[in-house]
Design an enzyme around this catalytic site. Structure first.
Site, PDB file in Angstrom:
ATOM      1  N   ASN A 210       0.842  -1.203   0.000  1.00 45.66           N
ATOM      2  CA  ASN A 210       0.000   0.000   0.000  1.00 45.66           C
ATOM      3  C   ASN A 210       0.874   1.249   0.000  1.00 45.66           C
ATOM      4  O   ASN A 210       2.101   1.163  -0.037  1.00 45.66           O
ATOM      5  CB  ASN A 210      -0.963  -0.023   1.197  1.00 45.66           C
ATOM      6  N   PRO A 305      -3.403 -11.549  10.456  1.00 47.52           N
ATOM      7  CA  PRO A 305      -3.696 -11.328  11.880  1.00 47.52           C
ATOM      8  C   PRO A 305      -3.730  -9.839  12.181  1.00 47.52           C
ATOM      9  O   PRO A 305      -3.024  -9.055  11.545  1.00 47.52           O
ATOM     10  CB  PRO A 305      -2.517 -12.002  12.597  1.00 47.52           C
ATOM     11  N   ASP A 306      -4.568  -9.450  13.125  1.00 50.70           N
ATOM     12  CA  ASP A 306      -4.648  -8.039  13.542  1.00 50.70           C
ATOM     13  C   ASP A 306      -3.613  -7.832  14.654  1.00 50.70           C
ATOM     14  O   ASP A 306      -3.802  -8.288  15.785  1.00 50.70           O
ATOM     15  CB  ASP A 306      -6.065  -7.732  14.035  1.00 50.70           C
ATOM     16  N   LYS A 337     -13.555   1.855  15.968  1.00 52.85           N
ATOM     17  CA  LYS A 337     -12.329   1.041  15.963  1.00 52.85           C
ATOM     18  C   LYS A 337     -11.711   1.014  17.349  1.00 52.85           C
ATOM     19  O   LYS A 337     -11.238  -0.009  17.823  1.00 52.85           O
ATOM     20  CB  LYS A 337     -11.299   1.641  14.986  1.00 52.85           C
TER      21      LYS A 337
HETATM   22  N1  CTP Z   1      -3.548  -2.860  12.312  1.00 49.36           N
HETATM   23  C1  CTP Z   1      -2.766  -3.892  12.774  1.00 49.36           C
HETATM   24  N2  CTP Z   1      -2.809  -5.112  12.145  1.00 49.36           N
HETATM   25  C2  CTP Z   1      -3.588  -5.320  11.078  1.00 49.36           C
HETATM   26  C3  CTP Z   1      -4.387  -4.257  10.594  1.00 49.36           C
HETATM   27  C4  CTP Z   1      -4.345  -3.044  11.229  1.00 49.36           C
HETATM   28  O1  CTP Z   1      -2.046  -3.711  13.735  1.00 49.36           O
HETATM   29  N3  CTP Z   1      -3.596  -6.493  10.497  1.00 49.36           N
HETATM   30  C5  CTP Z   1      -3.556  -1.576  13.009  1.00 49.36           C
HETATM   31  C6  CTP Z   1      -2.965  -0.431  12.234  1.00 49.36           C
HETATM   32  O2  CTP Z   1      -1.576  -0.289  12.506  1.00 49.36           O
HETATM   33  C7  CTP Z   1      -3.766   0.748  12.757  1.00 49.36           C
HETATM   34  C8  CTP Z   1      -5.141   0.153  12.996  1.00 49.36           C
HETATM   35  O3  CTP Z   1      -4.902  -1.236  13.228  1.00 49.36           O
HETATM   36  O4  CTP Z   1      -3.279   1.182  13.998  1.00 49.36           O
HETATM   37  C9  CTP Z   1      -6.038   0.316  11.823  1.00 49.36           C
HETATM   38  O5  CTP Z   1      -7.191  -0.396  12.063  1.00 49.36           O
HETATM   39  P1  CTP Z   1      -7.941  -1.219  10.915  1.00 49.36           P
HETATM   40  O6  CTP Z   1      -9.251  -1.634  11.483  1.00 49.36           O
HETATM   41  O7  CTP Z   1      -7.131  -2.276  10.359  1.00 49.36           O
HETATM   42  O8  CTP Z   1      -8.076  -0.120   9.837  1.00 49.36           O
HETATM   43  P2  CTP Z   1      -8.494  -0.377   8.382  1.00 49.36           P
HETATM   44  O9  CTP Z   1      -7.672  -1.466   7.759  1.00 49.36           O
HETATM   45  O10 CTP Z   1      -8.438   0.939   7.738  1.00 49.36           O
HETATM   46  O11 CTP Z   1      -9.930  -0.936   8.634  1.00 49.36           O
HETATM   47  P3  CTP Z   1     -11.195  -0.810   7.706  1.00 49.36           P
HETATM   48  O12 CTP Z   1     -10.736  -1.284   6.392  1.00 49.36           O
HETATM   49  O13 CTP Z   1     -12.174  -1.681   8.395  1.00 49.36           O
HETATM   50  O14 CTP Z   1     -11.544   0.664   7.755  1.00 49.36           O
END
Ligand code: CTP
Length: 402
Positions: A210, A305-306, A337
């Site tokens: 990205n 994974p988040d 969030k």
């Molecule tokens: N984040 C993370 N691990 C992931 C995805 C996101 O640690 N796999 C963290 C990012 O570093 C940021 C936050 O989560 O601090 C962003 O949240 P996220 O819900 O992932 O945002 P988006 O991807 O923009 O979600 P959406 O597409 O639902 O808007």
């Protein structure tokens, strides 16, 4: 290296032999990111020509209070207001005496009276002049008024004597000036930060990624380190220099980032997730380069994974700060969030608007926590990062005290 990014330093050069070192001082201040303007006294110009300072500072040198043309360009009051700090280096015995007595008969002493910025002096003189009661009394007056006195050092003097009275070396002065700005808001606190994009391979030559540049996360790391924190920065692929005093761990994929974070999260007191982690990776990475045999190609993706959610869900989580990049409904989505992931704080920014967000040098953040919030910027990313670290430190210390 000391951090003086964007700081405005008005350097007053007075008439001592150490004035030749002040040209190097200007360069070093600029290397540390400062914006420097030079004011010279008549005595200083006997030692070094203004052209030298003009060349190293990249700005015209100011030397006269009564020159209407110079005053029209940037007058003494404007210079006095412009400065974040006024530093006299070298500060001769005469300069110290005149500032101590509040004289205002040339541009530099007038600025010293007219400024509300902190004033610092780097004395430089013969050791007997330094030790003289008159000089020491003047210094006592200046110190009582809150003037910062840097040095002097001791050693060989230009006059052939040995003793106290040498101006500090340029790098020592840069450190001393930087010390005026840094507040130890996170002294000794361990801070773990993710930054940059992740890169999810498709085959040995291609990947999904990205537009994240990593600039905001690196600025947060720099600001946290300047606030005295022990900082570990887990960085996806980005071509940025490691901020001074920061431990950097380079990773590529979300899984590698998760591994690096979980290995360190137990020790972290604060976790800031600024990385733009790819939400999906390939279900199966091809072992050899894919050939373009078909008109339409389908890639099967699985959720990554988040990382932030994983850390926030730990039994004893650090103070966790997430980022949210939004194109609309910023506040509402960011607050969802924050609650959804159980975060202490979330910093939301607009993306897809010119001038802020990904790869831009400026940013503006909407920061939210339970029962409160603040707007930061728009400003340079380092400035916004410093303000964010201030908020994080406040909330972190409040939580620790509860
Ligand atoms: N984040 C993370 N691990 C992931 C995805 C996101 O640690 N796999 C963290 C990012 O570093 C940021 C936050 O989560 O601090 C962003 O949240 P996220 O819900 O992932 O945002 P988006 O991807 O923009 O979600 P959406 O597409 O639902 O808007």
């Amino acid at each position: 290296m000391a951090d003086l990014q964007g700081r405005r330093i008005l350097l007053g050069v007075t008439g001592g032999i150490a004035a030749y070192k002040s040209a190097d001082l200007v360069r070093r201040l600029k290397d540390a990111g400062a914006d420097v303007r030079v004011v010279m006294t008549r005595g200083a110009m006997e030692f070094v020509r203004p052209l030298t300072f003009q060349a190293v500072s990249g700005q015209p040198v100011h030397d006269s209070l009564l020159d209407p043309q110079a005053e029209a360009a940037m007058g003494h009051i404007e210079l006095a207001r412009w400065a974040d700090v006024v530093l006299l280096a070298p500060a001769t015995a005469d300069a110290l005496a005149r500032v101590a007595h509040g004289l205002a008969d040339d541009l530099l002493t007038t600025i010293c009276l007219a400024t509300e910025a902190p004033l610092a002096v780097a004395p430089a003189m013969n050791r007997v002049m330094w030790a003289h009661r008159a000089t020491q009394d003047n210094l006592a007056v200046l110190r009582r008024r809150g003037v910062h006195v840097f040095g002097p050092g001791a050693g060989d003097q230009a006059c052939g004597e040995v003793g106290a009275g040498r101006m500090l070396e340029p790098m020592e002065l840069v450190q001393a000036v930087a010390g005026l700005f840094s507040e130890p808001l996170l002294q000794g606190v361990s801070v773990l930060i993710t930054a940059g994009p992740t890169r999810e391979p498709i085959d040995p030559v291609r990947y999904i990624t990205n537009r994240s540049s990593g600039k905001m996360g690196f600025a947060v790391a720099q600001a946290a380190a300047a606030a005295g924190a022990r900082v570990s920065l887990v960085a996806g692929p980005c071509a940025l220099p490691t901020p001074p005093g920061v431990e950097r761990v380079d990773v590529e994929t979300a899984q590698e980032m998760l591994d690096a974070v979980t290995a360190r999260a137990g020790e972290a007191q604060i976790f800031v997730a600024s990385a733009a982690v790819a939400d999906y990776r390939l279900a199966q990475v091809a072992a050899s380069k894919l050939k373009k045999s078909r008109d339409i190609m389908h890639l099967e993706l699985v959720r990554n994974p988040d990382i932030l959610g994983t850390v926030a869900g730990m039994p004893n989580p650090p103070f966790t700060v997430g980022f949210a990049a939004e194109t609309d409904n910023m506040r509402a989505y960011a607050e969802d969030k924050r609650r959804g992931k159980g975060l202490d704080m979330i910093a939301a920014n607009w993306v897809g608007r010119p001038g802020t967000g990904f790869d831009a040098d400026e940013n503006a953040l909407e920061v939210l926590w339970e029962g409160g919030g603040a707007s930061l910027g728009p400003a340079g990313k380092l400035q916004v990062a410093r303000e964010l670290i201030r908020l994080v430190a406040q909330r972190y210390h409040d939580r620790v005290q509860v």
